[in-house]
Scaffold this motif. Structure first.
Motif, PDB file in Angstrom:
ATOM      1  N   GLY A   1       0.808  -1.223   0.000  1.00 37.28           N
ATOM      2  CA  GLY A   1       0.000   0.000   0.000  1.00 37.28           C
ATOM      3  C   GLY A   1       0.834   1.262   0.000  1.00 37.28           C
ATOM      4  N   GLY A   2       2.131   1.117   0.165  1.00 38.37           N
ATOM      5  CA  GLY A   2       3.002   2.286   0.327  1.00 38.37           C
ATOM      6  C   GLY A   2       3.638   2.747  -0.978  1.00 38.37           C
ATOM      7  N   LEU A   3       4.475   3.788  -0.864  1.00 34.71           N
ATOM      8  CA  LEU A   3       5.161   4.363  -2.027  1.00 34.71           C
ATOM      9  C   LEU A   3       5.922   3.286  -2.788  1.00 34.71           C
ATOM     10  CD1 LEU A   3       6.501   6.889  -3.551  1.00 34.71           C
ATOM     11  CD2 LEU A   3       8.268   6.754  -1.785  1.00 34.71           C
ATOM     12  N   VAL A   4       6.756   2.518  -2.093  1.00 37.54           N
ATOM     13  CA  VAL A   4       7.599   1.520  -2.767  1.00 37.54           C
ATOM     14  C   VAL A   4       6.781   0.292  -3.142  1.00 37.54           C
ATOM     15  CG1 VAL A   4       9.570  -0.030  -2.487  1.00 37.54           C
ATOM     16  CG2 VAL A   4       9.701   2.326  -1.635  1.00 37.54           C
ATOM     17  N   GLY A   5       6.022  -0.230  -2.184  1.00 35.74           N
ATOM     18  CA  GLY A   5       5.282  -1.476  -2.428  1.00 35.74           C
ATOM     19  C   GLY A   5       4.316  -1.364  -3.596  1.00 35.74           C
ATOM     20  N   SER A   6       3.615  -0.242  -3.696  1.00 42.19           N
ATOM     21  CA  SER A   6       2.642  -0.100  -4.801  1.00 42.19           C
ATOM     22  C   SER A   6       3.368  -0.025  -6.142  1.00 42.19           C
ATOM     23  CB  SER A   6       1.775   1.149  -4.595  1.00 42.19           C
ATOM     24  OG  SER A   6       2.598   2.305  -4.455  1.00 42.19           O
ATOM     25  N   ALA A   7       4.560   0.588  -6.140  1.00 40.35           N
ATOM     26  CA  ALA A   7       5.354   0.667  -7.386  1.00 40.35           C
ATOM     27  C   ALA A   7       5.896  -0.711  -7.761  1.00 40.35           C
ATOM     28  CB  ALA A   7       6.499   1.657  -7.211  1.00 40.35           C
ATOM     29  N   VAL A   8       6.302  -1.494  -6.761  1.00 40.79           N
ATOM     30  CA  VAL A   8       6.830  -2.838  -7.048  1.00 40.79           C
ATOM     31  C   VAL A   8       5.718  -3.731  -7.611  1.00 40.79           C
ATOM     32  CG1 VAL A   8       7.801  -4.931  -5.992  1.00 40.79           C
ATOM     33  CG2 VAL A   8       8.722  -2.685  -5.379  1.00 40.79           C
ATOM     34  N   VAL A   9       4.519  -3.622  -7.083  1.00 42.46           N
ATOM     35  CA  VAL A   9       3.389  -4.403  -7.635  1.00 42.46           C
ATOM     36  C   VAL A   9       3.165  -4.016  -9.095  1.00 42.46           C
ATOM     37  CG1 VAL A   9       0.880  -4.752  -7.509  1.00 42.46           C
ATOM     38  CG2 VAL A   9       2.243  -4.804  -5.409  1.00 42.46           C
ATOM     39  N   ARG A  10       3.178  -2.708  -9.396  1.00 44.77           N
ATOM     40  CA  ARG A  10       3.002  -2.255 -10.783  1.00 44.77           C
ATOM     41  C   ARG A  10       4.107  -2.812 -11.683  1.00 44.77           C
ATOM     42  NH1 ARG A  10       2.175   2.829  -8.376  1.00 44.77           N
ATOM     43  NH2 ARG A  10       4.245   3.604  -8.919  1.00 44.77           N
ATOM     44  N   ALA A  11       5.344  -2.749 -11.176  1.00 46.70           N
ATOM     45  CA  ALA A  11       6.487  -3.183 -12.000  1.00 46.70           C
ATOM     46  C   ALA A  11       6.457  -4.694 -12.238  1.00 46.70           C
ATOM     47  CB  ALA A  11       7.793  -2.782 -11.313  1.00 46.70           C
ATOM     48  N   LEU A  12       6.106  -5.465 -11.220  1.00 46.16           N
ATOM     49  CA  LEU A  12       6.037  -6.931 -11.391  1.00 46.16           C
ATOM     50  C   LEU A  12       4.969  -7.293 -12.430  1.00 46.16           C
ATOM     51  CD1 LEU A  12       6.332  -8.022  -7.649  1.00 46.16           C
ATOM     52  CD2 LEU A  12       7.921  -8.704  -9.471  1.00 46.16           C
ATOM     53  N   ARG A  13       3.817  -6.694 -12.306  1.00 44.86           N
ATOM     54  CA  ARG A  13       2.739  -6.995 -13.259  1.00 44.86           C
ATOM     55  C   ARG A  13       3.127  -6.518 -14.659  1.00 44.86           C
ATOM     56  NH1 ARG A  13      -1.946  -5.611  -8.808  1.00 44.86           N
ATOM     57  NH2 ARG A  13      -2.019  -7.722  -7.899  1.00 44.86           N
ATOM     58  N   GLY A  14       3.818  -5.366 -14.730  1.00 43.86           N
ATOM     59  CA  GLY A  14       4.275  -4.869 -16.023  1.00 43.86           C
ATOM     60  C   GLY A  14       5.342  -5.755 -16.650  1.00 43.86           C
ATOM     61  N   ALA A  15       6.033  -6.531 -15.791  1.00 44.60           N
ATOM     62  CA  ALA A  15       7.093  -7.430 -16.290  1.00 44.60           C
ATOM     63  C   ALA A  15       6.516  -8.807 -16.619  1.00 44.60           C
ATOM     64  CB  ALA A  15       8.193  -7.551 -15.236  1.00 44.60           C
ATOM     65  N   GLY A  16       5.189  -8.945 -16.507  1.00 41.61           N
ATOM     66  CA  GLY A  16       4.555 -10.196 -16.912  1.00 41.61           C
ATOM     67  C   GLY A  16       4.266 -11.175 -15.794  1.00 41.61           C
ATOM     68  N   PHE A  17       4.518 -10.772 -14.528  1.00 39.98           N
ATOM     69  CA  PHE A  17       4.167 -11.680 -13.417  1.00 39.98           C
ATOM     70  C   PHE A  17       2.647 -11.715 -13.275  1.00 39.98           C
ATOM     71  CE2 PHE A  17       8.069 -13.078 -11.474  1.00 39.98           C
ATOM     72  CZ  PHE A  17       9.018 -12.177 -11.934  1.00 39.98           C
ATOM     73  N   THR A  18       2.107 -12.927 -13.222  1.00 41.28           N
ATOM     74  CA  THR A  18       0.641 -13.066 -13.233  1.00 41.28           C
ATOM     75  C   THR A  18       0.058 -13.385 -11.861  1.00 41.28           C
ATOM     76  OG1 THR A  18       0.977 -15.408 -13.742  1.00 41.28           O
ATOM     77  CG2 THR A  18       0.620 -13.896 -15.623  1.00 41.28           C
ATOM     78  N   ASP A  19       0.927 -13.607 -10.888  1.00 44.48           N
ATOM     79  CA  ASP A  19       0.426 -14.000  -9.557  1.00 44.48           C
ATOM     80  C   ASP A  19       1.129 -13.174  -8.485  1.00 44.48           C
ATOM     81  OD1 ASP A  19      -0.038 -17.244  -7.845  1.00 44.48           O
ATOM     82  OD2 ASP A  19      -0.696 -15.189  -7.401  1.00 44.48           O
ATOM     83  N   VAL A  20       0.785 -11.889  -8.428  1.00 38.41           N
ATOM     84  CA  VAL A  20       1.413 -10.961  -7.470  1.00 38.41           C
ATOM     85  C   VAL A  20       0.424 -10.705  -6.338  1.00 38.41           C
ATOM     86  CG1 VAL A  20       2.417  -8.663  -7.147  1.00 38.41           C
ATOM     87  CG2 VAL A  20       2.726  -9.862  -9.332  1.00 38.41           C
ATOM     88  N   VAL A  21       0.827 -11.011  -5.126  1.00 33.08           N
ATOM     89  CA  VAL A  21      -0.057 -10.843  -3.963  1.00 33.08           C
ATOM     90  C   VAL A  21       0.476  -9.704  -3.098  1.00 33.08           C
ATOM     91  CG1 VAL A  21      -0.978 -11.942  -1.873  1.00 33.08           C
ATOM     92  CG2 VAL A  21      -0.624 -13.307  -3.968  1.00 33.08           C
ATOM     93  N   GLY A  22      -0.360  -8.737  -2.831  1.00 37.53           N
ATOM     94  CA  GLY A  22       0.045  -7.611  -1.991  1.00 37.53           C
ATOM     95  C   GLY A  22      -0.335  -7.864  -0.530  1.00 37.53           C
ATOM     96  N   ALA A  23       0.420  -7.254   0.366  1.00 38.87           N
ATOM     97  CA  ALA A  23       0.067  -7.319   1.798  1.00 38.87           C
ATOM     98  C   ALA A  23       0.150  -5.891   2.330  1.00 38.87           C
ATOM     99  CB  ALA A  23       1.031  -8.216   2.552  1.00 38.87           C
ATOM    100  N   ARG A  24      -1.015  -5.321   2.640  1.00 35.29           N
ATOM    101  CA  ARG A  24      -1.033  -3.966   3.186  1.00 35.29           C
ATOM    102  C   ARG A  24      -1.083  -4.062   4.707  1.00 35.29           C
ATOM    103  NH1 ARG A  24      -3.535  -0.831  -1.264  1.00 35.29           N
ATOM    104  NH2 ARG A  24      -3.820   0.914   0.154  1.00 35.29           N
ATOM    105  N   SER A  25      -0.661  -3.018   5.379  1.00 36.69           N
ATOM    106  CA  SER A  25      -0.638  -3.061   6.848  1.00 36.69           C
ATOM    107  C   SER A  25      -2.059  -3.237   7.404  1.00 36.69           C
ATOM    108  CB  SER A  25      -0.012  -1.779   7.399  1.00 36.69           C
ATOM    109  OG  SER A  25      -0.632  -0.651   6.817  1.00 36.69           O
TER     110      SER A  25
END
Ligand code: GFB
Length: 316
Positions: A16-40
């Motif tokens: 949910g944060g500055l870095v984590g939300s960007a990493v989720v975007r980047a992983l999905r943009g790199a073709g990862f299809t199973d990205v699970v986020g964990a917000r506080s």
């Protein structure tokens, strides 16, 4: 290090944060299809059993730790206990839960502010722990150094190819714009914006304006995280930055120009300067084939647009 399978499940802690939300975007943009986020709000990683249960339930192949108690110089100086203990608990619990769930890859994120206050510039990774820390954020730094040691300990004891990166000062969409707890770039963006809207004649910048800082757009960091998950397998933390820095005064002028503020900039020297300089030596990550793509002027403009669209509730 072989490329991660793009169907592998990746857990991004702190999504949910500055870095984590960007990493989720980047992983999905790199073709990862199973990205699970964990917000506080979903799981309090300071609670060991909650962390263990959550991570076991996700059962990730790889974990990116973008969960941390972070803040600017004022927040760090005011609340060292929280910056020390929250970060020690979050990272230790996540490392242990990831190991318990059999995660093959783990990427821990340190910070350029954990290097010694007077490290030779540009700062090389091997200068870590070679000198005294900057007092305004030494509690946070000790916690983050412990996290790097945690990754290195899991490598040594269990042979896990887990790694750490050392990002420089970050900014971008999803940043914290609170004037007391934020970092300098979002704080100045908000100060200059609100002064322009109100028609104020001047804006106050903390300190002397002479410290130098390096700023990396968070989407460049996120792309580096994806790259490092694929290619990096070394116990040493690896710097991620632009290798270029500006003075706080130069940054203030750049932000003022981005916002369109034409008034006076004054300096409140009763506020601390912090570390005089912390620009990273980025030769090691450059050698792996990564380089930043978003320049500071471009990044400021896009971040200001994000701020106007998401933070300014239609006033002015
Ligand atoms: O970004 P900042 O809070 O953190 O401050 P650090 C950078 C410099 O900007 C300091 C000056 O010299 C501040 O005095 N500054 C000027 C301001 N005006 C402002 C303002 O309105 N707000 C803020 N916040 N600063 C942090 C560490 O150090 O670096 C954290 O404390 C974190 O732990 C972060 O690691 C990356 O860059 O000095």
């Amino acid at each position: 290090m072989g490329e991660l399978d793009r169907s592998a499940r990746i857990l991004v802690a702190g999504s949910g944060g500055l870095v984590g939300s960007a990493v989720v975007r980047a992983l999905r943009g790199a073709g990862f299809t199973d990205v699970v986020g964990a917000r506080s709000a979903q799981v309090d990683l300071r609670d060991a059993s909650a962390a263990r249960e959550f991570v076991a339930g996700v059962d990730p192949v790889a974990v990116v730790d973008a969960a941390a108690r972070v803040g600017g110089i004022a927040a760090n100086a005011a609340r060292p206990v929280e910056f020390l203990h929250d970060n020690l608990r979050i990272q230790a619990n996540l490392l242990d839960a990831a190991a318990g769930a059999g995660a093959g890859r783990f990427l821990f994120l340190g910070s350029s502010c954990i290097y010694p206050k007077f490290a030779e510039q540009p700062i090389r990774e091997d200068s870590l722990l070679t000198g005294p820390l900057e007092a305004t954020n030494d509690a946070y730094a000790v916690a983050k150094i412990a996290g790097i040691m945690g990754v290195q300990s899991y490598r040594r004891e269990y042979g896990l190819p887990w790694v750490s990166a050392m990002p420089t000062n970050l900014y971008g969409p999803g940043d914290n714009f609170d004037l007391e707890s934020s970092h300098v770039l979002p704080a100045l963006m908000r100060k200059f914006h609100e002064a322009t809207v109100r028609g104020d004649a001047r804006v106050t910048v903390w300190g002397t304006g002479t410290p130098r800082r390096e700023f990396l757009h968070v989407d460049d960091l996120a792309a580096a995280c994806v790259h490092l998950l694929d290619v990096y397998d070394d116990p040493s933390p690896i710097n991620v930055g632009t290798g270029e820095d500006v003075t706080i005064a130069e940054l203030a002028a750049l932000v003022a120009r981005t916002v369109g503020f034409t008034g006076e900039i004054v300096y409140d020297t009763s506020r601390p300067d912090g570390t005089p300089r912390k620009v990273l030596d980025v030769s090691r990550i450059t050698a792996t084939g990564w380089k930043p793509r978003i320049g500071l002027a471009e990044g400021l403009a896009s971040t200001y647009r994000w701020y106007l669209d998401n933070y300014v509730s239609g006033e002015g």
